[in-house]
Scaffold this motif. Structure first.
Motif, short mmCIF file in Angstrom:
data_model
loop_
_atom_site.label_atom_id
_atom_site.label_comp_id
_atom_site.label_asym_id
_atom_site.label_seq_id
_atom_site.Cartn_x
_atom_site.Cartn_y
_atom_site.Cartn_z
N THR B 65 0.83 -1.20 0.00
CA THR B 65 0.00 0.00 0.00
C THR B 65 0.87 1.26 0.00
OG1 THR B 65 -0.09 0.03 2.40
CG2 THR B 65 -1.83 -1.18 1.25
N ARG B 66 0.26 2.37 -0.34
CA ARG B 66 0.97 3.65 -0.32
C ARG B 66 1.55 3.91 1.06
NH1 ARG B 66 -3.85 7.60 -1.47
NH2 ARG B 66 -4.87 6.09 -0.15
N GLN B 67 0.73 3.58 2.06
CA GLN B 67 1.13 3.86 3.43
C GLN B 67 2.40 3.09 3.81
OE1 GLN B 67 -1.80 3.16 2.29
NE2 GLN B 67 -3.48 4.16 3.35
N SER B 68 2.43 1.82 3.41
CA SER B 68 3.61 1.02 3.73
C SER B 68 4.83 1.54 3.00
CB SER B 68 3.36 -0.44 3.34
OG SER B 68 2.31 -0.98 4.08
N MET B 69 4.65 1.87 1.73
CA MET B 69 5.78 2.37 0.97
C MET B 69 6.26 3.69 1.54
SD MET B 69 7.99 2.05 -1.36
CE MET B 69 7.46 0.55 -2.19
N GLN B 74 10.52 6.94 3.96
CA GLN B 74 11.03 7.82 5.01
C GLN B 74 12.33 7.26 5.59
OE1 GLN B 74 7.76 8.19 7.71
NE2 GLN B 74 6.62 9.63 6.40
N THR B 75 12.35 5.94 5.78
CA THR B 75 13.57 5.31 6.30
C THR B 75 14.71 5.44 5.29
OG1 THR B 75 12.23 3.70 7.49
CG2 THR B 75 14.54 3.16 7.17
N LEU B 76 14.42 5.12 4.04
CA LEU B 76 15.46 5.18 3.01
C LEU B 76 15.99 6.60 2.85
CD1 LEU B 76 14.00 2.83 0.23
CD2 LEU B 76 15.77 2.33 1.91
N GLU B 77 15.10 7.57 3.01
CA GLU B 77 15.52 8.95 2.86
C GLU B 77 16.41 9.35 4.05
OE1 GLU B 77 12.20 11.54 2.52
OE2 GLU B 77 13.34 13.11 1.49
N ARG B 78 16.00 8.93 5.23
CA ARG B 78 16.76 9.26 6.42
C ARG B 78 18.15 8.65 6.36
NH1 ARG B 78 15.48 6.11 10.49
NH2 ARG B 78 13.30 6.19 9.85
N GLU B 79 18.23 7.44 5.76
CA GLU B 79 19.52 6.77 5.68
C GLU B 79 20.32 7.16 4.45
OE1 GLU B 79 18.43 2.67 5.92
OE2 GLU B 79 18.10 2.72 8.08
N GLY B 80 19.75 8.04 3.65
CA GLY B 80 20.52 8.60 2.56
C GLY B 80 20.56 7.79 1.28
N TYR B 81 19.58 6.88 1.09
CA TYR B 81 19.58 6.07 -0.13
C TYR B 81 18.73 6.69 -1.24
CZ TYR B 81 21.66 2.49 2.81
OH TYR B 81 22.49 1.80 3.65
N VAL B 82 17.78 7.49 -0.85
CA VAL B 82 16.94 8.16 -1.85
C VAL B 82 16.73 9.62 -1.42
CG1 VAL B 82 15.70 6.00 -2.27
CG2 VAL B 82 14.72 7.70 -0.73
N THR B 83 16.30 10.41 -2.38
CA THR B 83 16.00 11.81 -2.08
C THR B 83 14.63 12.17 -2.64
OG1 THR B 83 17.15 12.45 -4.10
CG2 THR B 83 18.36 12.64 -2.02
N ARG B 84 13.95 13.00 -1.89
CA ARG B 84 12.67 13.53 -2.36
C ARG B 84 12.68 15.04 -2.14
NH1 ARG B 84 7.62 10.19 0.03
NH2 ARG B 84 8.89 10.19 1.93
N PRO B 85 12.16 15.78 -3.09
CA PRO B 85 12.11 17.23 -2.90
C PRO B 85 11.21 17.57 -1.71
CG PRO B 85 10.80 16.57 -4.79
CD PRO B 85 11.56 15.37 -4.35
N ALA B 86 11.54 18.65 -1.02
CA ALA B 86 10.76 19.05 0.15
C ALA B 86 9.36 19.48 -0.28
CB ALA B 86 11.46 20.19 0.89
N GLU B 87 9.29 20.07 -1.46
CA GLU B 87 7.98 20.50 -1.96
C GLU B 87 7.72 19.87 -3.31
OE1 GLU B 87 6.52 24.29 -1.65
OE2 GLU B 87 6.66 24.16 0.55
N ALA B 88 6.47 19.60 -3.58
CA ALA B 88 6.11 18.98 -4.85
C ALA B 88 6.28 19.99 -5.98
CB ALA B 88 4.68 18.47 -4.79
N PRO B 89 7.06 19.65 -7.00
CA PRO B 89 7.24 20.56 -8.14
C PRO B 89 5.93 20.79 -8.87
CG PRO B 89 8.21 18.42 -8.57
CD PRO B 89 7.79 18.40 -7.15
N VAL B 90 5.09 19.81 -8.86
CA VAL B 90 3.77 19.95 -9.50
C VAL B 90 2.79 19.04 -8.78
CG1 VAL B 90 4.44 18.23 -11.21
CG2 VAL B 90 2.45 19.67 -11.63
N GLY B 91 1.65 19.53 -8.45
CA GLY B 91 0.64 18.74 -7.75
C GLY B 91 1.13 18.34 -6.37
N LYS B 92 0.82 17.11 -5.98
CA LYS B 92 1.27 16.63 -4.68
C LYS B 92 2.35 15.57 -4.82
CE LYS B 92 -1.61 16.17 -1.40
NZ LYS B 92 -2.65 15.71 -0.49
N VAL B 93 2.64 15.20 -6.06
CA VAL B 93 3.57 14.10 -6.30
C VAL B 93 5.00 14.49 -5.96
CG1 VAL B 93 4.53 12.61 -8.06
CG2 VAL B 93 2.10 13.15 -8.10
N LEU B 94 5.64 13.68 -5.13
CA LEU B 94 7.04 13.90 -4.78
C LEU B 94 7.90 12.88 -5.52
CD1 LEU B 94 6.69 14.37 -0.91
CD2 LEU B 94 6.98 16.14 -2.63
#
Lengths: 156, 156
Positions: B65-69, B74-94
């Motif tokens: 589910t979205r929730q599980s992912m 969040q874990t992967l981001e905290r550990e530095g394996y992935v990055t997500r923009p702080a704000e959505a460039p368009v819509g709500k999609v990060l």
DNA sequence: CAACCTATGTCAGAATGCTGACATGAATCA
DNA sequence: TGATTCATGTCAGCATTCTGACATAGGTTG
């Protein structure tokens, strides 16, 4: 694009996971109206075919741990679908059996699950089905025994 | 004995579940030394092949589910394996992307997972593999669309 | 433009399954 | 016989995933 990575579009492993996921979802969908989960149903079906199975054997058959199966059995026992002797007749093994209520419950579930299986196999010939059967058995065997998959199944 | 019930020994659905279970166990076994779960790996592999996927798209690709992912991301981001923009460039999609660290981590995992897939397919001919591929696609299609499985896959 | 529908990200709570650990019964073997 | 090994049932704690719900962004349609 497939040089460093596993192409998910052509990976049999990924496809296997996808198929299993879709099948599980379809089963949950038809079992939910009956207030039954897939593991729940698997347990009853196993008991119908092999009465007297122990908790550990049921767990292996349903692909969950003994601990998980144990909590399920406690629920099923409390709700009157299965019975277990209070004391082990031999060793520690508590042979489990379906009650008439459990058998009735299973009957409805079997109809629902069978419809899903029929839908899944629609569009496949007998030859394709037996081919898929042999392929899956080969994969299981190769993964389990680690050796190079001698295709050691004596045929359907 | 098979009159009222689904014979688990000959059921393709049961076999599918078994194969998926064994495959998952085998993958977890080789991924554990790398400190990685199957969903964890799936997420990285998806991002490698389709950079910029959203949380929801990753969830669908990994069959959770979205929730599980989201908690995984969040874990992967905290550990530095992935990055997500702080704000959505368009819509709500990060849109999510692998970091170099994430890419290095994935490389090791890919080797491990590939070895499992190779082992799984050992003992199967090319013809058997493509047959299994088509069968699985047919099953998925039939279960998803509900119709009678017109085998609507244009081949490999 | 406004209403509607869909999809997304996110929060909170609950269910489910798993790992680790322990004691017990049975089988194996010195 | 006594020690060892293995499988079982069970308890406790934890991790993972799910269901339910909400607000928001974008496209669609009147």
């Amino acid at each position: 694009m497939n040089q460093d990575g596993i192409d998910l579009e052509t990976s049999l492993g990924y496809l296997l996971k996808e198929a299993s996921s879709v099948l599980r979802a379809a089963m949950e969908e038809v079992l939910r109206p009956l207030g039954m989960s897939v593991t729940h149903y698997s347990c009853l079906e196993l008991l119908a075919q092999r009465p007297g199975l122990s908790n550990s054997e049921l767990a292996r058959g349903a692909f969950v741990t003994r601990q998980s199966m144990n909590v399920l059995l406690q629920t099923l026992e409390r709700e009157g679908y299965v019975t277990r002797p209070a004391e082990a007749p031999v060793g520690k093994v508590l042979p489990t059996r379906l009650t008439p209520s459990g058998r009735r419950s299973l009957e409805k579930a079997t109809v629902a699950v069978r419809s899903v299986e029929v839908r899944m196999l629609a569009g496949m010939t007998e030859v394709e089905q037996s081919g898929a059967f042999r392929s899956l058995r080969s994969m299981i065997h190769s993964l389990r025994d680690g050796n190079g998959g001698t295709n050691g199944n004596g045929g359907a």
